[in-house]
Design a protein around this motif. Structure first.
Motif, PDB file in Angstrom:
ATOM      1  N   PHE A 163       0.828  -1.204   0.000  1.00 35.48           N
ATOM      2  CA  PHE A 163       0.000   0.000   0.000  1.00 35.48           C
ATOM      3  C   PHE A 163       0.865   1.258   0.000  1.00 35.48           C
ATOM      4  N   GLN A 164       1.950   1.232   0.780  1.00 28.95           N
ATOM      5  CA  GLN A 164       2.825   2.392   0.872  1.00 28.95           C
ATOM      6  C   GLN A 164       3.453   2.729  -0.469  1.00 28.95           C
ATOM      7  N   ALA A 165       3.718   1.712  -1.272  1.00 28.91           N
ATOM      8  CA  ALA A 165       4.314   1.942  -2.586  1.00 28.91           C
ATOM      9  C   ALA A 165       3.413   2.803  -3.458  1.00 28.91           C
ATOM     10  N   GLU A 166       2.128   2.861  -3.134  1.00 28.55           N
ATOM     11  CA  GLU A 166       1.187   3.694  -3.875  1.00 28.55           C
ATOM     12  C   GLU A 166       0.780   4.929  -3.096  1.00 28.55           C
ATOM     13  N   GLY A 167       1.531   5.221  -2.031  1.00 31.40           N
ATOM     14  CA  GLY A 167       1.229   6.405  -1.243  1.00 31.40           C
ATOM     15  C   GLY A 167      -0.008   6.270  -0.389  1.00 31.40           C
ATOM     16  N   GLN A 168      -0.383   5.026  -0.075  1.00 30.41           N
ATOM     17  CA  GLN A 168      -1.562   4.789   0.754  1.00 30.41           C
ATOM     18  C   GLN A 168      -1.167   4.079   2.049  1.00 30.41           C
ATOM     19  N   GLN A 169      -1.996   4.216   3.039  1.00 26.77           N
ATOM     20  CA  GLN A 169      -1.780   3.528   4.304  1.00 26.77           C
ATOM     21  C   GLN A 169      -2.614   2.253   4.338  1.00 26.77           C
ATOM     22  N   TYR A 170      -2.067   1.243   4.982  1.00 26.77           N
ATOM     23  CA  TYR A 170      -2.772  -0.029   5.119  1.00 26.77           C
ATOM     24  C   TYR A 170      -3.345  -0.120   6.530  1.00 26.77           C
ATOM     25  N   PRO A 171      -4.656  -0.009   6.673  1.00 28.40           N
ATOM     26  CA  PRO A 171      -5.277  -0.194   7.995  1.00 28.40           C
ATOM     27  C   PRO A 171      -5.382  -1.682   8.294  1.00 28.40           C
ATOM     28  N   ALA A 172      -4.556  -2.155   9.187  1.00 25.06           N
ATOM     29  CA  ALA A 172      -4.494  -3.595   9.461  1.00 25.06           C
ATOM     30  C   ALA A 172      -5.763  -4.087  10.142  1.00 25.06           C
ATOM     31  N   PRO A 173      -6.153  -5.329   9.887  1.00 21.88           N
ATOM     32  CA  PRO A 173      -7.322  -5.893  10.552  1.00 21.88           C
ATOM     33  C   PRO A 173      -6.975  -6.340  11.963  1.00 21.88           C
ATOM     34  N   THR A 174      -7.999  -6.557  12.742  1.00 21.85           N
ATOM     35  CA  THR A 174      -7.840  -7.140  14.073  1.00 21.85           C
ATOM     36  C   THR A 174      -8.159  -8.622  13.996  1.00 21.85           C
ATOM     37  N   MET A 175      -7.359  -9.427  14.661  1.00 23.28           N
ATOM     38  CA  MET A 175      -7.620 -10.867  14.734  1.00 23.28           C
ATOM     39  C   MET A 175      -8.276 -11.175  16.080  1.00 23.28           C
ATOM     40  N   VAL A 176      -9.429 -11.808  16.018  1.00 23.50           N
ATOM     41  CA  VAL A 176     -10.152 -12.196  17.221  1.00 23.50           C
ATOM     42  C   VAL A 176      -9.977 -13.688  17.449  1.00 23.50           C
ATOM     43  N   LEU A 177      -9.410 -14.042  18.581  1.00 21.03           N
ATOM     44  CA  LEU A 177      -9.295 -15.442  18.972  1.00 21.03           C
ATOM     45  C   LEU A 177     -10.496 -15.797  19.836  1.00 21.03           C
ATOM     46  N   PHE A 178     -11.184 -16.873  19.479  1.00 23.65           N
ATOM     47  CA  PHE A 178     -12.348 -17.264  20.262  1.00 23.65           C
ATOM     48  C   PHE A 178     -12.353 -18.768  20.438  1.00 23.65           C
ATOM     49  N   SER A 179     -13.197 -19.208  21.323  1.00 23.57           N
ATOM     50  CA  SER A 179     -13.360 -20.643  21.545  1.00 23.57           C
ATOM     51  C   SER A 179     -14.840 -20.980  21.567  1.00 23.57           C
ATOM     52  N   GLY A 180     -15.229 -21.885  20.706  1.00 23.91           N
ATOM     53  CA  GLY A 180     -16.618 -22.362  20.701  1.00 23.91           C
ATOM     54  C   GLY A 180     -17.554 -21.527  19.875  1.00 23.91           C
ATOM     55  N   GLN A 181     -17.744 -20.269  20.264  1.00 19.74           N
ATOM     56  CA  GLN A 181     -18.680 -19.406  19.565  1.00 19.74           C
ATOM     57  C   GLN A 181     -18.267 -17.958  19.744  1.00 19.74           C
ATOM     58  N   VAL A 182     -18.732 -17.126  18.839  1.00 17.12           N
ATOM     59  CA  VAL A 182     -18.356 -15.718  18.880  1.00 17.12           C
ATOM     60  C   VAL A 182     -19.415 -14.914  18.147  1.00 17.12           C
ATOM     61  N   ARG A 183     -19.521 -13.644  18.470  1.00 11.79           N
ATOM     62  CA  ARG A 183     -20.405 -12.770  17.706  1.00 11.79           C
ATOM     63  C   ARG A 183     -19.580 -11.631  17.124  1.00 11.79           C
ATOM     64  N   SER A 184     -19.957 -11.256  15.923  1.00 11.53           N
ATOM     65  CA  SER A 184     -19.256 -10.215  15.189  1.00 11.53           C
ATOM     66  C   SER A 184     -20.278  -9.279  14.577  1.00 11.53           C
ATOM     67  N   ALA A 185     -19.796  -8.280  13.853  1.00  9.14           N
ATOM     68  CA  ALA A 185     -20.716  -7.386  13.156  1.00  9.14           C
ATOM     69  C   ALA A 185     -21.478  -8.107  12.050  1.00  9.14           C
ATOM     70  N   CYS A 186     -21.026  -9.302  11.680  1.00  5.18           N
ATOM     71  CA  CYS A 186     -21.705 -10.102  10.660  1.00  5.18           C
ATOM     72  C   CYS A 186     -22.671 -11.110  11.285  1.00  5.18           C
ATOM     73  N   GLY A 187     -22.764 -11.118  12.591  1.00  2.00           N
ATOM     74  CA  GLY A 187     -23.657 -12.051  13.258  1.00  2.00           C
ATOM     75  C   GLY A 187     -22.916 -13.035  14.134  1.00  2.00           C
ATOM     76  N   PHE A 188     -23.628 -14.062  14.535  1.00  2.00           N
ATOM     77  CA  PHE A 188     -23.097 -15.083  15.432  1.00  2.00           C
ATOM     78  C   PHE A 188     -22.485 -16.224  14.624  1.00  2.00           C
ATOM     79  N   ALA A 189     -21.396 -16.795  15.131  1.00  6.51           N
ATOM     80  CA  ALA A 189     -20.768 -17.937  14.463  1.00  6.51           C
ATOM     81  C   ALA A 189     -20.214 -18.878  15.514  1.00  6.51           C
ATOM     82  N   SER A 190     -20.141 -20.149  15.158  1.00  4.71           N
ATOM     83  CA  SER A 190     -19.533 -21.145  16.024  1.00  4.71           C
ATOM     84  C   SER A 190     -18.233 -21.609  15.389  1.00  4.71           C
TER      85      SER A 190
END
Length: 309
Positions: free
Chosen positions: A120-147
């Motif tokens: 991204f920097q090579a094009e003069g842009q910044q890369y907003p890195a994602p967050t990694m969520v570690l979960f066990s069994g089940q989790v909820r996100s902005a996309c809904g619930f997942a197991s």
């Protein structure tokens, strides 16, 4: 893969043991996941010569979907909540466990941050890195619930990737895909979806598939997933340049890509294949597109939206 002693990412939320969640499931316009679990519903230096691939996507959107291609870089955030569900809480962002697998995942995430920040920097842009969520069994996100049965997934709505690290045991034991670079490929694929979200591919696909037939949505989903595989290969390309890879690492990733192809999964789970239901790509396609990115390290090599795949 020589990952020990390298930088580890702090963009991690450890929700293991919290057990939060609610019924519902990831909505049709929600997360993008790697097939896995028992729920088989299934850089630096690269530069944005990737403008070529974006141009191809622009043309596809303009002439095939009537979507305004000039809005593709806006980053609309395509994920949406399942009706009636609320946004996921921010949660405790501290990393509670520091076992070897956690350290490995944090290291791989850091490596993806370095590679994509360079691109991204090579094009003069910044890369907003994602967050990694570690979960066990089940989790909820902005996309809904997942197991955990859903396998690892990326949610464009909150720009986070989610993984239950026990998936790696299943990857080895059920799929026969062992090795640390095979495990790294899983994370790199989900980060590939994050890159797609940033350049506008996922928002447009989520908007398009609301009016698509299931067959057409599956077909387009395959192209989206194969591009994420190719982006994972680009990460692998620059990882190799840094001297991190060991003999046999590439074969580990290619084997993993083959083992989680739609045709392979369907043969294993139901004894026959239904090509029109594929939504991630065949074993051969997944391995091929990962290898394309790995060999070239160039975004224009990852145009899965033009021609045959």
């Amino acid at each position: 893969m020589r990952w020990q002693g390298r930088r580890q990412s702090d963009n991690v939320e450890d929700q293991r043991g919290e057990g939060g969640g609610f019924p519902g499931g990831i909505g049709r316009g929600g997360g993008f996941r790697l097939p896995g679990g028992s729920g088989f519903r299934t850089a630096r230096g690269g530069g944005f010569s990737g403008i070529v691939i974006l141009a191809a996507i622009f043309l596809f959107l303009k002439f095939c979907t009537n979507i305004d291609p000039m809005q593709i870089l806006v980053g609309e955030g395509g994920g949406q909540l399942v009706p009636g569900q609320s946004q996921a809480p921010s949660g405790d962002t501290s990393v509670k466990n520091d076992d070897q697998m956690t350290q490995f995942a944090r290291t791989v995430l850091a490596e993806t941050e370095d590679v994509w920040s360079g691109i991204f920097q090579a094009e003069g842009q910044q890369y907003p890195a994602p967050t990694m969520v570690l979960f066990s069994g089940q989790v909820r996100s902005a996309c809904g619930f997942a197991s955990a049965a859903s396998g690892p997934f990326y949610c464009p709505g909150d720009k986070k990737l989610y993984i239950d690290l026990s998936f790696y045991d299943e990857l080895e034991q059920k799929f026969g895909a062992s090795g640390d670079f095979a495990q790294a490929y899983v994370l790199a694929h989900e980060v590939g979806h994050h890159v797609q979200n940033l350049i506008g591919v996922l928002p447009k696909f989520n908007a398009m598939r609301q009016s698509m037939s299931q067959a057409d949505a599956n077909s387009m989903s395959v192209r989206v997933e194969l591009q994420a595989d190719c982006f994972a290969g680009i990460w692998g390309h620059f990882t190799k340049q840094q001297g991190i890879l060991e003999v046999g690492d590439l074969e580990e990733a290619l084997n993993a890509a083959q083992q989680i192809g739609d045709d392979n999964i369907q043969r294993r789970t139901q004894g026959y294949v239904v090509p029109e239901s594929f939504n991630h790509g065949t074993s051969a396609q997944r391995a091929n597109w990962f290898k394309r990115g790995f060999d070239s390290g160039k975004l224009e090599s990852c145009d899965t939206f033009s021609g045959n795949i």
